[in-house]
Design a protein around this motif. Sequence first.
Motif, PDB file in Angstrom:
ATOM      1  N   ASP A 149     -16.263  42.279  42.393  1.00 28.79           N
ATOM      2  CA  ASP A 149     -15.828  40.987  42.174  1.00 28.79           C
ATOM      3  C   ASP A 149     -14.722  40.525  41.556  1.00 28.79           C
ATOM      4  OD1 ASP A 149     -16.392  38.185  42.463  1.00 28.79           O
ATOM      5  OD2 ASP A 149     -18.018  37.981  41.235  1.00 28.79           O
ATOM      6  N   TYR A 150     -14.242  39.410  41.645  1.00 26.03           N
ATOM      7  CA  TYR A 150     -13.146  38.958  41.336  1.00 26.03           C
ATOM      8  C   TYR A 150     -13.143  37.596  40.458  1.00 26.03           C
ATOM      9  CZ  TYR A 150      -8.015  37.625  40.228  1.00 26.03           C
ATOM     10  OH  TYR A 150      -6.894  37.383  39.668  1.00 26.03           O
TER      11      TYR A 150
ATOM     12  N   GLY B 229      -5.720  34.063  33.625  1.00 21.78           N
ATOM     13  CA  GLY B 229      -5.406  35.399  34.329  1.00 21.78           C
ATOM     14  C   GLY B 229      -6.454  35.667  35.033  1.00 21.78           C
ATOM     15  N   GLY B 230      -6.790  36.780  35.566  1.00 25.02           N
ATOM     16  CA  GLY B 230      -7.820  37.083  36.259  1.00 25.02           C
ATOM     17  C   GLY B 230      -8.119  38.783  36.263  1.00 25.02           C
ATOM     18  N   GLY B 231      -9.257  39.221  36.771  1.00 26.08           N
ATOM     19  CA  GLY B 231      -9.422  40.672  36.885  1.00 26.08           C
ATOM     20  C   GLY B 231     -10.760  40.758  37.781  1.00 26.08           C
ATOM     21  N   PHE B 232     -10.699  42.273  38.213  1.00 22.68           N
ATOM     22  CA  PHE B 232     -11.771  42.738  39.130  1.00 22.68           C
ATOM     23  C   PHE B 232     -12.986  42.905  38.023  1.00 22.68           C
ATOM     24  CE2 PHE B 232      -8.231  42.942  41.579  1.00 22.68           C
ATOM     25  CZ  PHE B 232      -8.707  42.481  42.887  1.00 22.68           C
TER      26      PHE B 232
END
Length: 122
Positions: A80-81, A87-90
């Motif tokens: 998922d992301y 920011g962001g991440g998996f």
Amino acid sequence: MPKGHGLQLTAAAAAELGRQAAVAGTPGMMHLDLVDGQCERWVIRIRPGRLAGDPVARADGITLFAPGDQGERLAALELDYRGDLSGGGFLIRSQQPLRICACGASFSPAPEPLADGVPATK
């Protein structure tokens, strides 16, 4: 890759993988592999292109490749992301128990419980 038996991608993960592949100049192709983690067994590394390996997931125009010997470890997982203003991440999810490090980047299969309900340690 039999349908339903590989790594599962959410729509958000497929969109982000597609975006990263396009920016890197490898539209539709990304590579994922498990490398040794610091606080748990594995960390997922995602890079653009096919590199080497077999397709382990396809969704929304993106094919995700991984080393052939890691397909079994990835089969029960979902990628998922999540992104926000900072920011962001998996993220990795599984139907089976996982231990996730406090850093959020490393994971291991959870130890199997003993008959009396106490987790086994190794």
